[in-house]
Design an enzyme around this catalytic site. Structure first.
Site, PDB file in Angstrom:
ATOM      1  N   SER A  80       0.821  -1.205   0.000  1.00  0.00           N
ATOM      2  CA  SER A  80       0.000   0.000   0.000  1.00  0.00           C
ATOM      3  C   SER A  80       0.855   1.256   0.000  1.00  0.00           C
ATOM      4  CB  SER A  80      -0.903   0.004   1.229  1.00  0.00           C
ATOM      5  OG  SER A  80      -1.387   1.308   1.455  1.00  0.00           O
ATOM      6  N   LYS A  81       0.452   2.219  -0.869  1.00  0.00           N
ATOM      7  CA  LYS A  81       1.169   3.475  -0.907  1.00  0.00           C
ATOM      8  C   LYS A  81       1.024   4.224   0.407  1.00  0.00           C
ATOM      9  CE  LYS A  81       0.211   3.975  -5.764  1.00  0.00           C
ATOM     10  NZ  LYS A  81      -0.359   4.691  -6.853  1.00  0.00           N
ATOM     11  N   ARG A  82      -0.078   3.938   1.072  1.00  0.00           N
ATOM     12  CA  ARG A  82      -0.344   4.693   2.294  1.00  0.00           C
ATOM     13  C   ARG A  82       0.347   4.103   3.517  1.00  0.00           C
ATOM     14  NH1 ARG A  82      -4.287   5.659  -1.022  1.00  0.00           N
ATOM     15  NH2 ARG A  82      -5.033   3.528  -0.833  1.00  0.00           N
ATOM     16  N   ASP A  83       0.808   2.866   3.413  1.00  0.00           N
ATOM     17  CA  ASP A  83       1.488   2.253   4.549  1.00  0.00           C
ATOM     18  C   ASP A  83       2.824   2.966   4.778  1.00  0.00           C
ATOM     19  OD1 ASP A  83       2.837   0.753   6.343  1.00  0.00           O
ATOM     20  OD2 ASP A  83       2.583  -1.165   5.297  1.00  0.00           O
TER      21      ASP A  83
END
Ligand code: GLU
Ligand code: ZN
Length: 489
Positions: free
Chosen positions: A258-261
């Site tokens: 995930s890019k948000r991780d």
């Protein structure tokens, strides 16, 4: 120079993540392998999400990694500007030409109307994409919408044909006619969208190969259609670039990374103390291999051997343990002097060293590096390992103390103190000799029982760099004082 031109074209939103860096690396390696040109372009067309901070972070990231670009911000080039925010005119002009030639049209549907029809389509088992409602509005209908106060987006008219391309990584891919709905090129506020600006600039910048993540596969038929329209109206001489879609990177639980991780952001790896060499080496393995079983290589070696044929289309698994192991190999590959240099900023960050460090501290770092390099996987681990050498107030880890200290510990420490006081030459060999004679031979203790409490006194921990060497580096006075302090505790 060959005429291969590839690009890395991130949007400056948030922190760069490792998936993005992998894309940059593969493009860089392809450009370097072919003697082509690596273009760095900033896709900052979304003023609500883009930030200057993130723009700076992108440049800094590529510099830190050593992925040098031939054209782009701060370097310039024949096809600039390389920030899309500075190319607005070109996009509006292109939209006008596409509308005038009938390849695009104004769509006046409101969000609510689109939503309603989407729901209805779903209920009736039809595809939920845009239904072409405004494809053939006449002037009267358009004027009526404007009179109602409506604004419009500009949509591209997808031709009713199949789109097929020979993907450089995945082989032939076809999107059947009707599968791709008419898509938006320009927002109601006049802002151009990715779907427009990316191919417009790839055309303008003469990009020959588009290597990007598999998540963008579905935009490829749209882009090919747009290139063909641009060719038809004389806005692009062609040829359409070739496309290659890099495999997904799977993280924990076989989910897409995930890019948000936060733990997949480049910053995370830098904070942990990954070397750029180690991180790039690991990222190269996410879909590519050097051949044989070779897993340790530099980006230059990668560039030399880089061919698209060796990219594996199957999803790659991000394995943090392997990333650490490769980084550890790179740490040892650096050599002690270089490793010491790279460690200093981390030790300063963690408060182990003063800022700036004193010459004596720098010297001590150089001396301790050979003791710890074998055990390190990241630069960030060093502070915990060597902190005891740089302070007079070493804190004894309570859990470790509970495990180490026993009935005999006070006696061990007292004997160690006596033996060490008599050492004439304070060096590793003499220290070890004195302690072995006193604790192992005379007291008859097992090494663990004998040296555990001494190690705890000196380093504050149960696990540490080699004890006798550490004591030599720490010096006689401080070593004796620490043993005395724990004995009296
Ligand atoms: N700005 C786009 C992204 O970062 C570029 C995608 C592309 O390579 O076409 O997702
Ligand atoms: Zn419409």
């Amino acid at each position: 120079m060959s005429d291969v031109r590839v690009r890395f074209c991130p949007s400056p939103t948030g922190n760069p993540h490792v998936g993005l860096i992998r894309t940059a690396l593969f493009n860089w390696a392809f450009a370097r392998h072919t003697g082509g040109t690596f273009v760095f372009r900033i896709e900052d067309t979304d003023s609500s999400r883009d930030s200057e901070e993130s723009y700076e972070a992108l440049l800094e990231a590529l510099r830190w990694l050593g992925l040098d670009w031939d054209e782009g911000p701060e370097v310039g080039g024949d096809y600039g500007p390389y920030r899309q925010s500075e190319r607005r005119e070109d996009y509006s002009a292109m939209v006008r030409r596409l509308v005038e030639s009938g390849h695009a049209y104004e769509c006046y549907c409101t969000t609510e109307e689109l939503e309603e029809r989407r729901e209805q389509a779903k209920a009736e088992g039809r595809p939920p994409g845009y239904d072409g409602h405004c494809r053939d509005l006449d002037d009267t209908a358009r004027r009526a919408f404007i009179d109602q106060g409506r604004s419009f987006v500009v949509r591209f008219r997808m031709p009713d044909t199949d789109y097929t391309w020979e993907d450089l990584i995945r082989g032939e891919i076809t999107f059947a006619a009707g599968q791709v709905p008419d898509f938006v090129l320009q927002r109601a506020n006049g802002e151009p969208l990715y779907t427009l600006v990316n191919p417009v600039d790839d055309a303008a910048m003469r990009i020959t190969h588009v290597l990007r993540g598999e998540d963008l596969l579905s935009s490829t038929p749209r882009q090919i259609a747009l290139y063909e329209a641009m060719i038809e109206i004389g806005a692009f001489a062609g040829p359409v670039p070739r496309f290659g879609h890099l495999p997904y990177v799977m993280g924990e639980g076989n989910k897409k990374l995930s890019k948000r991780d936060p733990s997949s952001s480049l910053q995370y790896f830098r904070d942990e103390g990954f070397l750029p060499e180690g991180l790039l080496n690991y990222l190269a393995l996410l879909g590519w291999s050097l051949g044989g079983d070779v897993e340790f290589f530099s980006k230059e070696q990668m560039a030399q051997a880089f061919t698209l044929e060796r990219i594996n289309p199957n999803p790659a698994r991000f394995d943090p343990k392997k990333a650490l192991a490769i980084n550890g190999d790179w740490i040892r590959h650096l050599g002690n002097a270089e490793l010491a240099d790279r460690l200093v900023p981390y030790l300063v960050r963690d408060g182990v060293l003063e800022d700036p460090p004193t010459p004596a501290q720098v010297e001590l770092v150089a001396a301790v590096v050979p003791l710890i390099s074998e055990r390190m996987e990241t630069l960030g681990q060093a502070s915990g390992m060597v902190g005891f050498l740089f302070t007079d107030d070493v804190s004894i880890d309570a859990d470790d103390a509970a495990k180490i200290m026993g009935d005999q510990s006070a006696e061990v420490l007292a004997a160690a103190l006596t033996a060490l006081t008599a050492v004439e030459q304070w060096d590793t060999e003499s220290i070890e000799g004195a302690l072995r004679t006193s604790l192992i031979e005379e007291l008859g203790l097992k090494p663990k029982v004998a040296f555990g409490p001494v190690r705890l006194a000196i380093t504050g921990r149960r696990v540490s760099p080699p004890l006798f060497e550490s004591m030599e580096l720490l010096g006689r006075e401080r070593s004796l004082a620490r043993i005395a302090a724990l004995e009296g505790a």
